[in-house]
Structures are given as C-alpha cells and as structure tokens.
Design an enzyme around this catalytic site. Structure first.
Site, short mmCIF file in Angstrom:
data_model
loop_
_atom_site.label_atom_id
_atom_site.label_comp_id
_atom_site.label_asym_id
_atom_site.label_seq_id
_atom_site.Cartn_x
_atom_site.Cartn_y
_atom_site.Cartn_z
N LYS A 50 0.82 -1.22 0.00
CA LYS A 50 0.00 0.00 0.00
C LYS A 50 0.86 1.27 0.00
O LYS A 50 2.08 1.21 0.27
CB LYS A 50 -0.91 -0.03 1.23
CG LYS A 50 -1.90 -1.19 1.23
CD LYS A 50 -2.85 -1.09 2.42
CE LYS A 50 -3.87 -2.21 2.42
NZ LYS A 50 -4.86 -2.05 3.53
N TYR A 83 -12.86 -2.88 -2.78
CA TYR A 83 -13.31 -2.86 -1.38
C TYR A 83 -14.83 -2.78 -1.29
O TYR A 83 -15.35 -2.19 -0.33
CB TYR A 83 -12.66 -1.69 -0.65
CG TYR A 83 -11.20 -1.91 -0.27
CD1 TYR A 83 -10.82 -3.03 0.49
CD2 TYR A 83 -10.21 -1.01 -0.62
CE1 TYR A 83 -9.49 -3.23 0.86
CE2 TYR A 83 -8.88 -1.20 -0.24
CZ TYR A 83 -8.54 -2.32 0.50
OH TYR A 83 -7.22 -2.52 0.88
N PHE A 113 -15.07 3.65 8.19
CA PHE A 113 -13.69 3.91 7.79
C PHE A 113 -13.50 3.94 6.27
O PHE A 113 -12.39 4.16 5.79
CB PHE A 113 -12.75 2.85 8.40
CG PHE A 113 -13.08 1.41 8.00
CD1 PHE A 113 -12.61 0.89 6.81
CD2 PHE A 113 -13.87 0.62 8.82
CE1 PHE A 113 -12.90 -0.42 6.44
CE2 PHE A 113 -14.17 -0.69 8.46
CZ PHE A 113 -13.68 -1.22 7.26
N ARG A 168 -1.27 -14.63 5.04
CA ARG A 168 -1.92 -13.90 6.13
C ARG A 168 -1.14 -14.02 7.44
O ARG A 168 -1.07 -13.07 8.22
CB ARG A 168 -3.39 -14.31 6.26
CG ARG A 168 -4.19 -13.73 5.07
CD ARG A 168 -5.64 -14.04 5.13
NE ARG A 168 -6.37 -13.31 6.14
CZ ARG A 168 -6.83 -12.07 6.03
NH1 ARG A 168 -6.59 -11.37 4.92
NH2 ARG A 168 -7.53 -11.51 6.99
N THR A 228 -4.71 -7.30 10.99
CA THR A 228 -5.10 -6.06 10.30
C THR A 228 -4.84 -4.84 11.18
O THR A 228 -4.44 -3.78 10.69
CB THR A 228 -6.61 -6.10 9.93
OG1 THR A 228 -6.86 -7.33 9.27
CG2 THR A 228 -6.99 -4.95 9.02
N ARG A 232 3.22 -6.36 8.94
CA ARG A 232 2.54 -5.19 9.53
C ARG A 232 3.23 -4.73 10.81
O ARG A 232 3.25 -3.53 11.11
CB ARG A 232 1.06 -5.50 9.76
CG ARG A 232 0.28 -5.46 8.43
CD ARG A 232 -1.17 -5.76 8.64
NE ARG A 232 -1.93 -5.58 7.41
CZ ARG A 232 -2.97 -6.33 7.07
NH1 ARG A 232 -3.37 -7.31 7.87
NH2 ARG A 232 -3.61 -6.10 5.95
N ASN A 252 -1.90 0.24 6.84
CA ASN A 252 -1.35 -1.00 7.43
C ASN A 252 -0.42 -1.75 6.46
O ASN A 252 -0.25 -2.96 6.58
CB ASN A 252 -2.48 -1.88 7.97
CG ASN A 252 -3.45 -2.31 6.90
OD1 ASN A 252 -3.30 -1.94 5.74
ND2 ASN A 252 -4.45 -3.10 7.26
N HIS A 299 -2.06 -5.50 1.83
CA HIS A 299 -3.32 -6.24 1.80
C HIS A 299 -3.01 -7.66 1.35
O HIS A 299 -2.19 -7.86 0.46
CB HIS A 299 -4.29 -5.59 0.81
CG HIS A 299 -5.49 -6.44 0.52
ND1 HIS A 299 -6.62 -6.42 1.30
CD2 HIS A 299 -5.71 -7.37 -0.45
CE1 HIS A 299 -7.48 -7.31 0.84
NE2 HIS A 299 -6.96 -7.89 -0.24
P1 CMP Z 1 -7.12 -4.63 4.13
O1 CMP Z 1 -6.53 -5.94 4.47
O2 CMP Z 1 -6.64 -3.94 2.92
O3 CMP Z 1 -8.72 -4.80 4.03
C1 CMP Z 1 -9.62 -3.73 4.29
C2 CMP Z 1 -8.93 -2.55 4.90
O4 CMP Z 1 -9.80 -1.68 5.58
C3 CMP Z 1 -7.98 -3.06 5.98
O5 CMP Z 1 -6.87 -3.66 5.38
C4 CMP Z 1 -7.73 -1.79 6.76
O6 CMP Z 1 -6.75 -0.98 6.14
C5 CMP Z 1 -9.09 -1.10 6.65
N1 CMP Z 1 -9.88 -1.33 7.85
C6 CMP Z 1 -10.57 -2.43 8.18
N2 CMP Z 1 -11.21 -2.26 9.35
C7 CMP Z 1 -10.90 -1.02 9.76
C8 CMP Z 1 -11.24 -0.26 10.90
N3 CMP Z 1 -12.04 -0.75 11.85
N4 CMP Z 1 -10.74 0.97 11.01
C9 CMP Z 1 -9.92 1.47 10.04
N5 CMP Z 1 -9.57 0.80 8.93
C10 CMP Z 1 -10.05 -0.43 8.80
#
Ligand code: CMP
Length: 134
Positions: free
Chosen positions: A10, A50, A58, A86, A92, A103, A113, A116
């Site tokens: 990212k 997404y 968010f 993963r 996450t 991460r 983060n 993905h």
């Molecule tokens: P990713 O694995 O790319 O999948 C969805 C993304 O949404 C996740 O990583 C985070 O970057 C973001 N995300 C998911 N849940 C939250 C949350 N509760 N608050 C902020 N960002 C979130």
C-alpha cells in the site's frame, strides 16, 4: 494445496521505500512471485476492490489513502498460499500484529497498514481479476 493469492503493497509502504524489504520477506518465505506491477488505484477500482466495505465508517478514509500513492500488486503462489501469506502479514490492526510480521514492521495505523492479503480463495480469484485483468 498449491494456491494463488494477491498481495498489495500500500501507499504508506511504497512511500517509505519498503517495497524491496517486503518482497524479500515474501521470497524468503517460499512464495513464488508470478505477476508484479506498480499502479495507482482510482475511485472505480477502489469501489470494486473494497465493495464489501462501502458505507462503513472507515471507508472514505481507506479509499483516500489507497488513492494517495503508488501501489505494488503481486500474484503469489505456494503451498497454502492464502493462510501462509496472512500469517506473514499479521493482524489487520497493527497494534495486534505479531513480532516479525510485515505489519509489525511496516504498518503505521489501522488504515495505513502497509499491505493487503486476500482472505480466501474466492477473494483471491476476484481480487487477482481486478488488479490483473489481462
Ligand atoms: P485490508 O486488508 O486492505 O482490508 C480492508 C482494509 O480496511 C484493511 O486492510 C484496513 O486498512 C481497513 N480497515 C478495516 N477495518 C478497519 C477499521 N475498523 N478501522 C480502520 N480501517 C479499517
């Protein structure tokens, strides 16, 4: 089972010159990189990628972050690729990411983060199709 999965590096990670370090961790963990490209996400691609998060609190923050810089997409192959990636990526929420995970090392926040990773074989197929439509 040999599987394919999708990794995205990212914008916060590409901005801090962590592409090489992350891809080294991927290769050191027995993933084969079979497709690789750098690109920018636009509104339409973010909404497709997404889709399940549209409308969540968010989402707009996530989308503007994903549009803010370069992204590296990679298709990875190995035994049990989805779960193994993963594990390597970590939780996450970076505050909960285990020591030594991608991460733990490179995430700046829940939104920023660093990477993905697809969460199922169905998601992997859908996400690979979106990022590598060819
Ligand atoms: P990713 O694995 O790319 O999948 C969805 C993304 O949404 C996740 O990583 C985070 O970057 C973001 N995300 C998911 N849940 C939250 C949350 N509760 N608050 C902020 N960002 C979130």
């Amino acid at each position: 089972m040999i599987e394919k999965t999708l990794l995205l590096i990212k914008p916060n990670a590409t901005k801090k010159n962590a592409i090489g370090a992350i891809l080294k961790m991927i290769e050191d963990n027995e993933f084969e990189i079979t497709k690789l490209k750098m690109f920018r996400m636009d509104n339409e691609l973010a909404d497709k990628f997404y889709a399940e998060h549209i409308g969540k609190s968010f989402y707009e923050t996530l989308k503007s972050f994903m549009l803010s810089g370069n992204i590296v997409g990679a298709v990875l192959i190995r035994e049990d690729a989805i779960i193994k990636l993963r594990e390597l990526v970590g939780n996450t929420n970076p505050e909960k990411a285990a020591l030594g995970t991608i991460r733990y090392l490179f995430a700046d926040s829940f939104t920023e983060n660093a990477v993905h990773a697809s969460d199922s074989s169905q998601s992997a197929k859908r996400e690979i199709g979106l990022i590598f439509p060819e």
